[in-house]
Design an enzyme around this catalytic site. Structure first.
Site, PDB file in Angstrom:
ATOM      1  NE  ARG A 125     -17.301 -18.436  37.541  1.00 20.70           N
ATOM      2  CZ  ARG A 125     -16.934 -19.430  38.348  1.00 20.70           C
ATOM      3  NH1 ARG A 125     -17.779 -20.412  38.601  1.00 20.70           N
ATOM      4  NH2 ARG A 125     -15.740 -19.411  38.914  1.00 20.70           N
TER       5      ARG A 125
ATOM      6  CD  GLU B 275     -10.212 -17.679  34.463  1.00 22.10           C
ATOM      7  OE1 GLU B 275     -10.908 -17.470  33.450  1.00 22.10           O
ATOM      8  OE2 GLU B 275     -10.648 -17.549  35.614  1.00 22.10           O
TER       9      GLU B 275
ATOM     10  NE  ARG C 108     -19.226 -14.034  35.559  1.00 22.82           N
ATOM     11  CZ  ARG C 108     -17.976 -14.496  35.606  1.00 22.82           C
ATOM     12  NH1 ARG C 108     -17.421 -15.005  34.518  1.00 22.82           N
ATOM     13  NH2 ARG C 108     -17.288 -14.472  36.733  1.00 22.82           N
TER      14      ARG C 108
END
Length: 324
Positions: free
Chosen positions: A85, A93, A149
């Site tokens: 990330r 998104e 992540r």
């Protein structure tokens, strides 16, 4: 049990270790425990020796898949995989709806949300073109977020991808602290001021640009439904661009595309004079200063609704207009 797991278990046992707050990966209620990263060979595929060494030297990895604009799947040299990330940035998104309130100035409306949905696709496309299949270096690693992540800056071709996303208007600066944040914030301010990429969505009421010297190019008209059979009358299926600024716009490398990614690229000699308009015809013809021809063999624009997207030579979206 390796050292990284022992550290995590120890943290869970200690009182006060589970204070919660916004996660550095953009997720709510991440725990303090999730900010630790196991940098052993078992976890990353690279034996870096220590967290400090990892943060300073970085991890070499190949981008195998772009999940969305700010999330990557990578493979380390020994074949193990990870999800990264990007630190410090947040793109709209792709797989779930975006809340317009997260992006300052974007109207909290269906139009704002739809515009951000398109902007999320564009951010993913930008990241895919920039690093998909490329070898990158993960630097300034700051542990793992709520979804496990790896939080990192991504360096490629001498630049940080995180910064490029903000500078081109594909991302906002995320609400956390990191070295160089001020530079990121200045880049975001420029993109917002110029209405670049996702910041086009901040324009009321229809989330499309209104036209000014800062944003001179507008999509003035769309004739998607040509008289008769569209495929037999391609020259009258048109999109008209207008330059409301005081200087000509060199269109070399600029593109016009639809929602299905059918794309027209302007030739090197294309220029839109100050105060002038230019009509792009779907069919074939002789190009002039005021008329350009796509050369398509079938209709491009859907009669029942579509989106016209204009991007400059660097790929940044400078105008978008939906209809239908």
């Amino acid at each position: 049990m390796d050292r990284g797991v022992w550290l995590l278990v120890g943290c869970l046992v200690l009182a006060g270790c589970m204070a919660t707050g916004p996660g550095a990966d953009g997720s709510p209620n991440a725990t303090a425990a999730t900010t630790m990263v196991d940098t052993s060979a078992a976890n990353t595929g690279v034996d870096m020796g220590s967290s400090a060494k990892t943060a300073n030297s970085g991890l070499r990895a190949t981008v195998t898949h772009v999940v969305d604009g700010d999330t990557l799947d990578v493979r380390y040299p020994n074949g193990t995989t990870d999800t990264v990330r990007l630190r410090g940035v947040d793109t709209p998104e792709v797989h779930v709806p975006t809340n317009p309130s997260e992006f300052e100035g974007v109207p909290d409306s269906d139009a704002g949300a739809a515009c951000l949905g398109d902007a999320g696709d564009e951010a993913s496309t930008f990241t895919t073109r920039a690093v998909a299949g490329e070898t990158v270096r993960l630097v300034e690693i700051d542990g793992r977020g709520r979804y496990d992540r790896l939080l990192a800056f991504v360096r490629h071709d001498g630049h940080r991808l995180n910064y490029r996303l903000v500078a081109t208007g594909h991302a906002r600066v995320y609400d956390d602290q990191f070295e160089g944040r001020e530079r990121f914030s200045r880049a975001e301010a420029r993109a917002r001021r110029n209405g670049t990429a996702l910041w086009l969505c901040a324009n009321e009421p229809s989330a499309t640009p209104t036209g000014s010297d800062d944003r001179p190019l507008t999509i003035a008209a769309i004739a998607a439904d040509a008289p008769g059979n569209d495929n037999a009358n391609l020259d009258e299926e048109t999109v008209t661009l207008e330059n409301s600024g005081s200087a000509p716009i060199a269109l070399d490398g600029w593109t016009v595309r639809d929602e299905a990614d059918h794309t027209y690229s302007f030739p090197s000699d294309a220029t839109l004079a100050a105060g002038a308009s230019l009509t792009l015809h779907t069919g074939r013809g002789t190009d002039t200063d005021t008329d350009r021809y796509w050369g398509a063999t079938s209709a491009v624009w859907n009669n029942d609704g579509d989106t016209v997207v204009v991007a400059n030579a660097s790929g940044a979206v400078v105008a978008r207009r939906s209809y239908g």
